[in-house]
Design a protein around this motif. Structure first.
Motif, short mmCIF file in Angstrom:
data_model
loop_
_atom_site.label_atom_id
_atom_site.label_comp_id
_atom_site.label_asym_id
_atom_site.label_seq_id
_atom_site.Cartn_x
_atom_site.Cartn_y
_atom_site.Cartn_z
N ALA A 150 0.81 -1.22 0.00
CA ALA A 150 0.00 0.00 0.00
C ALA A 150 0.84 1.27 0.00
CB ALA A 150 -0.93 0.00 1.21
N SER A 151 2.05 1.19 0.56
CA SER A 151 2.89 2.38 0.64
C SER A 151 3.29 2.91 -0.73
CB SER A 151 4.14 2.10 1.48
OG SER A 151 4.96 1.13 0.85
N ALA A 152 3.10 2.12 -1.78
CA ALA A 152 3.40 2.58 -3.14
C ALA A 152 2.27 3.43 -3.71
CB ALA A 152 3.65 1.38 -4.05
N ALA A 153 1.10 3.43 -3.06
CA ALA A 153 -0.05 4.18 -3.57
C ALA A 153 0.13 5.68 -3.31
CB ALA A 153 -1.33 3.69 -2.90
N ASP A 154 -0.57 6.49 -4.10
CA ASP A 154 -0.53 7.94 -3.89
C ASP A 154 -1.24 8.33 -2.61
OD1 ASP A 154 0.78 8.79 -6.43
OD2 ASP A 154 -0.97 7.83 -7.32
N ASP A 155 -2.37 7.70 -2.35
CA ASP A 155 -3.12 7.95 -1.12
C ASP A 155 -3.55 6.61 -0.52
OD1 ASP A 155 -3.05 10.80 -1.31
OD2 ASP A 155 -4.69 10.71 -2.77
N ILE A 156 -3.67 6.60 0.82
CA ILE A 156 -4.09 5.38 1.52
C ILE A 156 -5.23 5.74 2.47
CG2 ILE A 156 -3.39 3.48 3.02
CD1 ILE A 156 -0.51 3.97 2.21
N TYR A 157 -6.30 4.93 2.40
CA TYR A 157 -7.44 5.13 3.30
C TYR A 157 -7.74 3.81 3.99
CZ TYR A 157 -8.11 9.43 0.63
OH TYR A 157 -7.93 10.64 0.03
N ALA A 158 -8.52 3.92 5.09
CA ALA A 158 -8.90 2.72 5.83
C ALA A 158 -10.25 2.93 6.49
CB ALA A 158 -7.85 2.38 6.88
N ASN A 159 -10.92 1.83 6.78
CA ASN A 159 -12.15 1.87 7.57
C ASN A 159 -11.79 2.21 9.01
OD1 ASN A 159 -14.17 0.22 9.45
ND2 ASN A 159 -15.24 0.73 7.55
N GLU A 160 -12.71 2.81 9.74
CA GLU A 160 -12.40 3.18 11.12
C GLU A 160 -12.03 2.00 11.99
OE1 GLU A 160 -17.01 3.18 10.90
OE2 GLU A 160 -15.31 3.72 9.62
#
Length: 337
Positions: free
Chosen positions: A172-182
């Motif tokens: 995931a660290s290669a992505a431009d943005d990272i999101y997650a569920n709470e």
């Protein structure tokens, strides 16, 4: 007694005998007819079984041939038409390891297809994984970085479901943005090696270990021998180097967003989404649908996710029908993120 009176019982007995014989003949005829009916029914049953078996074999062979032809001709990669704007979706589920659905061998070609989709507004990575091996995670991370350079206008967004831990976060660290569920679990930036020791048990059982090896350090961490200081030092050094590679990859991917002065950041610990956001590991709390709208302004995706083979799905369906589950893939590797 008259002659006629003597003759009457004889006639009656004869009639009874004839009736008995007649009844027996009728019973034998009925039994014969029933036996013939049973035999005919049995023969028809097995004829039907053989017919269904042959027909099923031809159908299965046709499906296998169709799948093979599809793979060879590229038909299996023909995208389903979508009305309106969309993003290309790639799911990464389960253990990231060789011979798993989330192996680099399976994921990288799918990523290439997703990036090559000229109509897609971007690439959405939906991740639900506890991690895996350093090599598999690194290969996928490097592939994303390469594809981003080849497609500079394609933005990549990663969204965590239940888990985005260890090797999954490496990717995931290669992505431009990272999101997650709470409620997602994020982080676990560390490396481990798992072994077992049975020294005392071997002594109690009288087990003697015999290993013949060429090379002074060919055998390390023998479970039936006490841990040698030089073996411990060797593995600690190796883990430290792998950990450094992991840390450098995360730093390169997250850049200034990372709270680099946080002493817990690279300890291998894990956090909730809110805690991960505070540490700069993610950019916010979103669902995959929310991330789609926020990053790409769309609500639809074209799914490029790796799919299990037809045989795997067939076996899984059969096992599930029997109330059984089985993992037919390789076991967990010796060392893992």
């Amino acid at each position: 007694m008259s002659q006629s009176e003597k003759r009457e019982p004889i006639v009656e007995r004869r009639a009874e005998n004839e009736a008995s014989v007649l009844r027996r003949l009728v019973e034998l005829m009925l039994e014969s007819q029933n036996e013939q009916a049973r035999r005919a029914s049995k023969e028809n049953f097995w004829k039907n079984i053989r017919w269904f078996a042959v027909a099923g074999g031809f159908v299965l062979l046709a499906i296998v041939n169709l799948i093979s032809i599809s793979k060879i001709s590229g038909m299996g990669k023909i995208p389903v038409p979508i009305d309106g704007d969309y993003a290309a979706e790639v799911r990464i589920d389960g253990m990231i390891a060789p011979n798993k659905p989330a192996s680099a061998k399976n994921v990288v070609p799918i990523l290439e297809d997703a990036f090559n989709d000229e109509d897609a507004k971007g690439v959405l990575l939906v991740i639900n994984s506890p991690g895996g091996t350093p090599v598999q995670a690194a290969i996928i991370n490097h592939a994303i970085a390469r594809l981003k350079k080849e497609h500079p206008k394609k933005k990549v967004v990663a969204v965590a479901e239940d888990l985005m831990a260890s090797g999954a976060y490496y990717i995931a660290s290669a992505a431009d943005d990272i999101y997650a569920n709470e409620n997602s679990i994020v982080g676990s930036i560390g490396v481990k090696i798992e072994t077992y020791g049975a020294v005392d048990l071997a002594k109690k059982l009288g087990v003697e270990r015999r290993i013949f090896a060429a090379g002074e350090h060919k055998v390390r961490l023998d479970m039936l021998e006490p841990v040698k200081p030089e073996d411990k030092a060797k593995f600690e050094d190796t883990l430290a180097k792998l950990h450094t590679n992991f840390i450098n990859t995360v730093k390169a991917g997250r850049g200034d967003r990372l709270k680099i002065d946080d002493p817990d950041l690279f300890t291998g610990d894990f956090w909730t989404a809110a805690e991960a956001e505070e540490k700069g590991l993610i950019d916010g709390i979103e669902t995959p649908e929310g991330a789609l709208k926020k990053a790409f302004g769309v609500t639809k995706t074209r799914d490029y996710s790796p799919q299990p083979s037809f045989i795997s799905r067939l076996m899984h369906s059969a096992l599930s029908g029997l109330g059984l589950t089985a993992d037919l893939n390789t076991p967990m590797p010796y060392y893992a993120l």
